[in-house]
Design an enzyme around this catalytic site. Structure first.
Site, short mmCIF file in Angstrom:
data_model
loop_
_atom_site.label_atom_id
_atom_site.label_comp_id
_atom_site.label_asym_id
_atom_site.label_seq_id
_atom_site.Cartn_x
_atom_site.Cartn_y
_atom_site.Cartn_z
CE LYS A 83 -4.39 0.77 2.19
NZ LYS A 83 -5.14 0.61 3.65
O1 G3P Z 1 -9.38 1.84 4.53
C1 G3P Z 1 -9.29 2.99 5.22
C2 G3P Z 1 -9.99 3.22 6.27
O2 G3P Z 1 -9.40 2.51 7.28
C3 G3P Z 1 -10.07 4.45 6.62
O3 G3P Z 1 -11.43 4.57 7.47
O4 G3P Z 1 -13.09 5.43 9.02
O5 G3P Z 1 -10.52 5.86 9.40
O6 G3P Z 1 -11.80 6.97 7.45
P1 G3P Z 1 -11.64 5.92 8.18
#
Ligand code: G3P
Length: 217
Positions: A83
């Site tokens: 990634k």
């Molecule tokens: O896959 C990306 C994710 O982990 C981010 O999610 O909820 O932190 O915006 P969030």
């Protein structure tokens, strides 16, 4: 549509795997911190649960550093997707790694322009963050639709991996648009099972079955 568990918590990954719906896993530095586990050991353990792509993120911000870290990470298992962030160094690294047959997930995508250049760099996956766009007053799903259109216009093989998923309707909307993958916490995938009419229907069937006095087998 493929379902990736967006977590580094082994029990949550196993819970989704047990349903038969798990197609892969995504991690990031924040998820590793939240899990409390050692990064390399955690990814190694995840690889014993799924043969689908497992995203492991580099920390370096320069190309040489990213390549060095990718070398360590891709040795963990055959199904590691490196990634990288959507920066010039990240896309340079993406191009080098994918040319060499390594899967790459380009993360932190917030615009169609970014998704276009990630595809041109040969990304295996592009990760647009829909929830974080919603958070700042943009419709994250509009971005998914734009990327779908652009990728279809040019037959890019980069898979649209919808990330920052916050609720079941994000998954349903992404599926309607034709996104390839959704990554979400296990809890959100489990919510897809829920409907009060299903619960009520089961209760009614059981009650009537008991009244028949019969048994199967
Ligand atoms: O896959 C990306 C994710 O982990 C981010 O999610 O909820 O932190 O915006 P969030």
């Amino acid at each position: 549509m493929k379902f990736f568990a967006d977590t580094a918590v082994i029990s949550e990954i196993r819970e989704l795997a047990d349903t038969g719906l798990l197609d892969g896993v995504t991690t990031n530095p924040s998820l590793i911190k939240k899990s409390g586990g050692d990064f390399i050991e955690t990814v190694r353990e995840i690889a014993t649960i799924t043969s689908g792509p497992i995203s492991a993120e580099v920390i370096a911000l320069d190309h040489d550093g990213m390549m060095r870290e990718a070398e360590v990470l891709r040795k963990i298992a055959d199904n590691i997707a490196i990634k990288v962030p959507l920066t010039p160094a990240g896309l340079k690294t993406c191009k080098a790694l994918t040319s060499d047959g390594t899967m790459v997930n380009v993360t932190l995508c917030f615009s169609a322009a970014q998704a276009l250049i990630a595809a041109k760099a040969g990304a295996s996956f592009i990760s647009p963050f829909v929830g974080r766009l919603d958070d700042v007053g943009f419709n994250g799903m509009d971005l998914i639709a734009d990327i779908r259109m652009i990728y279809d216009n040019y037959d890019f093989s980069t898979e649209i991996l919808v990330a920052s998923v916050r609720h079941p309707m994000h998954i349903v909307e992404a599926a309607k648009i034709g996104a390839d993958v959704c990554t979400a916490p296990t809890k959100i995938f489990m919510q897809l099972f829920n409907h009060p009419s299903t619960d009520a229907g089961i209760a009614a069937f059981l009650k009537d079955w008991e009244a028949t006095g019969q048994a199967i087998g």
